[in-house]
Write an enzyme that holds these catalytic residues in place. Structure first.
Site, PDB file in Angstrom:
ATOM      1  N   ARG A 697       5.491  14.935  39.732  1.00 19.28           N
ATOM      2  CA  ARG A 697       4.194  15.414  40.181  1.00 19.28           C
ATOM      3  C   ARG A 697       4.156  15.092  41.661  1.00 19.28           C
ATOM      4  NH1 ARG A 697      -0.519  13.184  42.928  1.00 19.28           N
ATOM      5  NH2 ARG A 697      -2.273  14.545  42.414  1.00 19.28           N
ATOM      6  N   LEU A 698       3.977  16.079  42.513  1.00 17.92           N
ATOM      7  CA  LEU A 698       4.100  15.916  43.959  1.00 17.92           C
ATOM      8  C   LEU A 698       2.706  15.831  44.583  1.00 17.92           C
ATOM      9  CD1 LEU A 698       6.738  18.709  44.102  1.00 17.92           C
ATOM     10  CD2 LEU A 698       7.260  16.353  44.710  1.00 17.92           C
ATOM     11  N   ASP A 699       2.424  14.723  45.227  1.00 15.70           N
ATOM     12  CA  ASP A 699       1.103  14.460  45.788  1.00 15.70           C
ATOM     13  C   ASP A 699       0.923  15.160  47.139  1.00 15.70           C
ATOM     14  OD1 ASP A 699      -1.426  12.820  45.732  1.00 15.70           O
ATOM     15  OD2 ASP A 699      -0.562  12.070  47.601  1.00 15.70           O
ATOM     16  N   GLU A 724       0.435  19.204  43.936  1.00 12.56           N
ATOM     17  CA  GLU A 724      -1.018  19.152  44.104  1.00 12.56           C
ATOM     18  C   GLU A 724      -1.373  19.821  45.433  1.00 12.56           C
ATOM     19  OE1 GLU A 724      -4.586  15.867  44.742  1.00 12.56           O
ATOM     20  OE2 GLU A 724      -2.659  15.731  45.746  1.00 12.56           O
ATOM     21  N   GLY A 793      -3.899  34.141  36.792  1.00 14.27           N
ATOM     22  CA  GLY A 793      -3.964  35.600  36.745  1.00 14.27           C
ATOM     23  C   GLY A 793      -2.932  36.279  37.603  1.00 14.27           C
ATOM     24  N   TRP A 795       0.201  34.374  38.944  1.00 13.45           N
ATOM     25  CA  TRP A 795       1.530  33.816  38.705  1.00 13.45           C
ATOM     26  C   TRP A 795       1.418  32.798  37.566  1.00 13.45           C
ATOM     27  CZ3 TRP A 795       5.188  32.384  43.363  1.00 13.45           C
ATOM     28  CH2 TRP A 795       6.518  32.367  42.905  1.00 13.45           C
ATOM     29  N   ASP A 807      -8.814  12.029  40.152  1.00 14.95           N
ATOM     30  CA  ASP A 807      -9.647  12.189  41.343  1.00 14.95           C
ATOM     31  C   ASP A 807     -10.996  12.820  41.009  1.00 14.95           C
ATOM     32  OD1 ASP A 807      -7.957  11.147  43.373  1.00 14.95           O
ATOM     33  OD2 ASP A 807      -6.734  12.952  43.292  1.00 14.95           O
ATOM     34  N   GLN A 812     -14.027   7.844  39.814  1.00 15.03           N
ATOM     35  CA  GLN A 812     -14.236   8.449  41.136  1.00 15.03           C
ATOM     36  C   GLN A 812     -15.276   9.559  41.059  1.00 15.03           C
ATOM     37  OE1 GLN A 812     -11.116   8.262  44.346  1.00 15.03           O
ATOM     38  NE2 GLN A 812      -9.948   9.169  42.656  1.00 15.03           N
ATOM     39  N   LYS A 890     -13.285  33.054  22.153  1.00 18.21           N
ATOM     40  CA  LYS A 890     -14.465  33.289  22.979  1.00 18.21           C
ATOM     41  C   LYS A 890     -15.084  31.945  23.339  1.00 18.21           C
ATOM     42  CE  LYS A 890     -18.541  32.463  20.622  1.00 18.21           C
ATOM     43  NZ  LYS A 890     -19.860  32.011  21.106  1.00 18.21           N
TER      44      LYS A 890
END
Length: 933
Positions: A697-699, A724, A793, A795, A807, A812, A890
């Protein structure tokens, strides 16, 4: 008449410009290629004469036409070539002769971006400001609050230069225009003597060595008006005369000339006239306060500089082997289309160990012995075509022929990071091209074809995007382009499906689930991933989070999660881990390195992949520099201030300008530095090997170019990666706009910069869900084309959908999801394409059983990141969609029932303002006793 320019009660400073460096063709510094071979090219060499028989053979053997070829192979190679072009700057009047126009152009092909800003009258320091909106050319994008990026474009097909034109009013508060040139294809920045280019629009700016523009000599008077009080005068200035309310200062050159004397006499006349007119002009003193606005003596200029760009060039190396009927020896013919002098560094081997040896003579012409371990032969140009080659005569006893190509002392070419190898023993037929089997050749052909389709799609998307930004393309043309993209995508997908090996149908029990075999990609994983965020903002406080999570590993896996995201592991200034310091110190507030390894092992044992949270954008320093600024690093990666970007004033970096947005709480790392990228790639590889992480996971990926992410991911080979890219959505008077295309376009652009090697969190979808659910405006969940309005919608395979994280939620609460609506949000993301992510706090709450049911439904019906969505209703109080013709869902208080036809729908599950139905035979219809039903 110069006296007409004076204002009474003003002090006048005359400063002639410093002599300018006229050498405008300096080449920019370029990184030198690294040697791919361990041999030292500077040793003394022994020249070997070629035999006459060998020389005669060269003209008798054609690699493309000989019938007795036993082996033939073609090796594709890539090399870096330096291409030189021109870069120009022109300042002249615009067509209306009222405004002025700055034009910047470049003759080299590429995706050129002008990164620019302005400075205003009275500004101090070197920081830029954004120009007024009316000054920004079409297609410009603001970069935070200090710069603009504008693409350079060809005005017509026949133009050599890509260029951009900036119009401005000369009577404005702008003192100078600053810019650097950026090549988005390579990530390279082109500066002026290591600084930005500076085009002054007033005459009194200090020249820091980066000014470009017209050179002004003694024959022209340049005036700068000052307030009533003038500060201390320093440097090569001499006070000539002080009259009642103004001062004239003339800069004396080191060696005065007769021209200087004439200039001084002219100044004396000016002073006398000014003294005489002083009494009559006393009441005009107020006008001097804004006289800086009129202190412009703009001169048009045109300046050219050389610019050098490194481009990747593809060439081929052809090799053929035959046996001489006269001598019985093996003859190897080698040819290439690489231009210039090409030296073959070669030898032979006797077995699979491929240990280099020097064969017996004869040798080709221009052959030398190198360190008694190898031979070097200069390839000879062929009589026809732009090719060069050589013939090598060898005894039959040799097992193989080994070689590398030497283009210069610093450039060596290998094949896939290894020596070129040609088998000599046991060859009796010609294999397929590239030395592969026929099936592999077909795969290469298929891949080349699909690569072509992908490139076509990218070109169409780029064209559509650029036209959208300019709003010049008609709607019908846009629809035509979109249809063409869909057709190409369908064609590529059919090729992909046909390449999957089919297996005989087997009887599968109702409790089993089957998924089609797919290729794993770091941007998607298998395509069926469901991500669990394994922590919240408070997880560090216990000091043993790793051990607490280890106890829940089986429980989390049993809910259906396939991937878990762990908190940042490094030593950090902040306890949460997002202010990393020593990257190799993995003893953090969450636990020790050994506890982390135990946790990862436990997660692997229950079948889950593990993502490490890596902060690559910034790093906290260990030491202060001589100015008391924290920008010197310690630990294993003991970087200095060259690793810090130059355009963050808080940390005084000596690197290049940032390729993204700055994070002002810590030094921003300059990823354009080769040593930085090398160290980070090694660190990521170490984390994979030492800890067992499966991906990242790249901050804060907004802080640096996505092309660097591609480099890091290709080096570390993750199973899955997500970035992110957090950006603000579009609002008008505090209300969210319905059209969020510009927002999702920025996220898609980042994913595209990574070449699709990473996905990105779909912040657009989260924001739209907020407004839709909170305001009961479910119509927002369909865009103008009837598709999902977020990244999912556009990619879907690279969209990681979520409703909350550490976050936005937790303690927070920066952007908390609407209370009581959480399960509607999960009903949306867990039934739609993309890769859904579920927040830890929601898993271990009263939502748990409903989330587990939705995950089970997703898995049983084979919904994946590329599933097809058909939106059937998007109104004020209800949104409904059918996914893959299997699932009807729905959300919202409004009414919806899927259409009844030949196949009926059965209720699968139902909760507060959400409902799901499925076709008979699907697992949905077998669910029972679902909580919340």
């Amino acid at each position: 008449n110069p006296t007409l320019l004076f204002r009474p009660k003003a002090k006048v400073l005359l400063k002639l410009p410093r002599s300018l460096d006229c050498s405008r063709n300096r080449k920019l510094p370029l990184s030198r290629g690294s040697c791919l071979c361990s041999f030292n090219p500077r040793r003394t060499i022994h020249v070997v004469r070629a035999s006459s028989s060998e020389t005669a053979l060269i003209g008798n053997f054609d690699i493309s036409s000989s019938d007795d070829i036993l082996y033939k192979d073609i090796f594709p190679v890539k090399r870096i070539e330096k291409v030189e072009g021109k870069f120009f700057i022109r300042l002249d009047r615009s067509k209306d002769q009222h405004d002025w126009q700055l034009t910047v152009g470049c003759s080299l092909p590429g995706k050129w971006i002008l990164h620019w800003g302005v400075s205003y009258l009275g500004d101090s320091g070197s920081e830029w400001d954004q120009p007024p909106k009316g000054m920004r050319p079409p297609g410009s994008i603001p970069i935070k609050d200090y710069a603009i990026e504008t693409p350079l474009k060809k005005l017509s097909e026949g133009d050599i230069f890509h260029e951009v034109k900036i119009d401005f009013n000369p009577i404005s508060e702008i003192a100078a225009i600053h810019f650097v040139l950026k090549d988005e294809e390579t990530g390279a920045w082109y500066q002026h003597r290591g600084m930005d280019f500076k085009v002054p629009l007033v005459d009194y700016l200090e020249d820091d060595g980066n000014i470009v523009g017209a050179k002004r000599g003694f024959g022209r008077l340049n005036f700068a008006f000052f307030p009533k009080t003038l500060g201390a005068v320093t440097g090569q200035y001499r006070i000539m005369s002080q009259v009642a309310y103004f001062l004239v200062i003339y800069r004396i050159p080191s060696e005065p000339t007769l021209g200087d004397v004439g200039a001084l006499q002219q100044f004396s006349n000016v002073l006398l006239k000014s003294e005489a007119s002083h009494a009559d002009s006393q009441n005009n003193s107020i006008e001097s306060k804004d006289s800086k606005n009129k202190n412009r003596c703009l001169e048009g200029f045109y300046e050219e500089q050389s610019i050098v760009k490194e481009v990747s060039v593809g060439n081929l190396v052809s090799v053929a082997v035959r046996k001489s009927p006269e001598t019985g020896k093996v003859i190897v013919c080698l040819e290439t289309d690489i231009p210039g002098d090409v030296v073959v560094h070669w030898g032979v081997c006797r077995d699979d160990a491929k240990i280099w040896e020097i064969p017996a003579a004869p040798y080709p012409p221009e052959t030398t012995v190198f360190k008694n371990k190898a031979l070097r032969t200069l390839l000879q140009p062929k009589a026809t075509g732009n090719r060069s080659g050589a013939l090598f005569t060898l005894d039959e006893e040799h097992f193989g022929f080994l070689f590398v190509l030497k283009l210069d002392d610093n450039t060596w070419l290998k094949f896939k990071e290894d020596d070129f190898y040609v088998p000599l023993l046991g060859i009796s037929s010609v294999p397929g091209q590239y030395g592969q089997s026929d099936s592999t050749s077909e795969e290469i052909s298929s891949k080349s074809y699909t690569d072509g389709i992908i490139n076509e799609i990218r070109n169409l998307v780029s064209g559509l995007s650029s036209e959208k930004s300019q709003k010049t393309k008609k709607k019908e043309v846009q629809e035509s382009i979109l249809q063409e993209i869909e057709q190409l995508a369908a064609e590529a997908y059919s090729i992909f499906r046909s390449s999957i090996t089919t297996v005989p149908e087997e009887v599968v029990s109702e409790t089993e689930t089957t998924k089609p075999a797919v290729k794993i990609s770091s941007g998607t994983g298998t395509g069926f991933e469901i991500l669990c965020q394994g922590f919240n903002w408070e997880s560090h406080k216990s000091g043993r989070w790793y051990m607490e999570l280890k106890e829940k590993a089986s429980e989390i896996s049993s809910l259906g999660f396939t991937v878990i995201w762990l908190p940042p592991p490094t030593e950090s200034v902040s306890p949460e881990g997002y202010m990393p310091k020593d990257l190799y110190n993995l003893n953090s507030r969450y636990g020790t390195i050994d506890e982390l390894k135990e946790l990862v092992k436990s997660l692997h044992e229950v079948g889950m992949k593990v993502l490490g949270d890596v902060v690559l954008n910034h790093r906290c320093a260990h030491f202060k520099n001589q100015n008391g600024v924290w920008n010197i690093f310690g630990g294993r990666l003991n970087w200095d201030d060259r690793a810090v970007v130059a355009d963050d004033p808080h940390f005084q970096g000596r690197g290049n300008k940032s390729s993204g947005d700055n994070f002002h709480a810590a030094p921003n790392i300059d990823h354009s530095q080769e040593f930085v990228r090398k160290d980070l790639k090694e660190w990521l590889g170490w984390l994979r090997e030492e800890i067992g992480y499966d991906g990242w996971r790249l901050d804060f990926v907004r802080g640096f170019w996505g092309g660097y992410v591609k480099d890091y991911l290709e080096a570390s080979g993750p199973y899955f990666a997500v970035g992110e890219y957090w950006d603000s959505l579009s609002y008008t008077y505090g209300e969210m706009d319905h059209n969020q295309d510009s927002h999702r376009q920025r996220i898609v652009d980042w994913i595209n910069a990574t070449n699709g090697t990473a996905g990105a969190f779909d912040v657009t979808t989260k924001g739209i869900l907020h407004s839709a659910l909170e305001r009961c405006e479910y119509w927002r969940l369909s865009d103008q084309k009837g598709k999902p309005p977020g990244v999912v919608g556009w990619w879907p395979s690279r969209a990681v959908t979520f409703i909350e994280n550490h976050d936005t939620g937790s303690t927070q609460g920066h952007w908390r999801f609407p209370g009581g609506k959480e399960m509607q949000g999960y009903a949306y993301i867990l039934t739609h394409p993309g890769t859904p992510a579920v927040f830890y706090d929601h898993i271990f709450s009263h939502h748990r059983s409903e989330i587990a049911s939705l995950i089970s439904v997703r898995n049983r019906n084979g919904i994946h990141c590329r599933s097809l969505v058909k939106i059937v209703k998007a109104e004020r109080d209800v949104y409904a969609a059918i996914i893959d013709e299997k699932v009807a869902m729905k959300i919202g208080p409004g009414y919806y029932e899927p259409p009844s036809g030949s196949q009926r729908w059965s209720l699968a599950l139902e909760g507060r303002d959400y409902k799901g139905k499925a076709r008979p035979g699907d697992y949905w219809s077998q669910l029972a006793n679902v909580e919340g039903k």
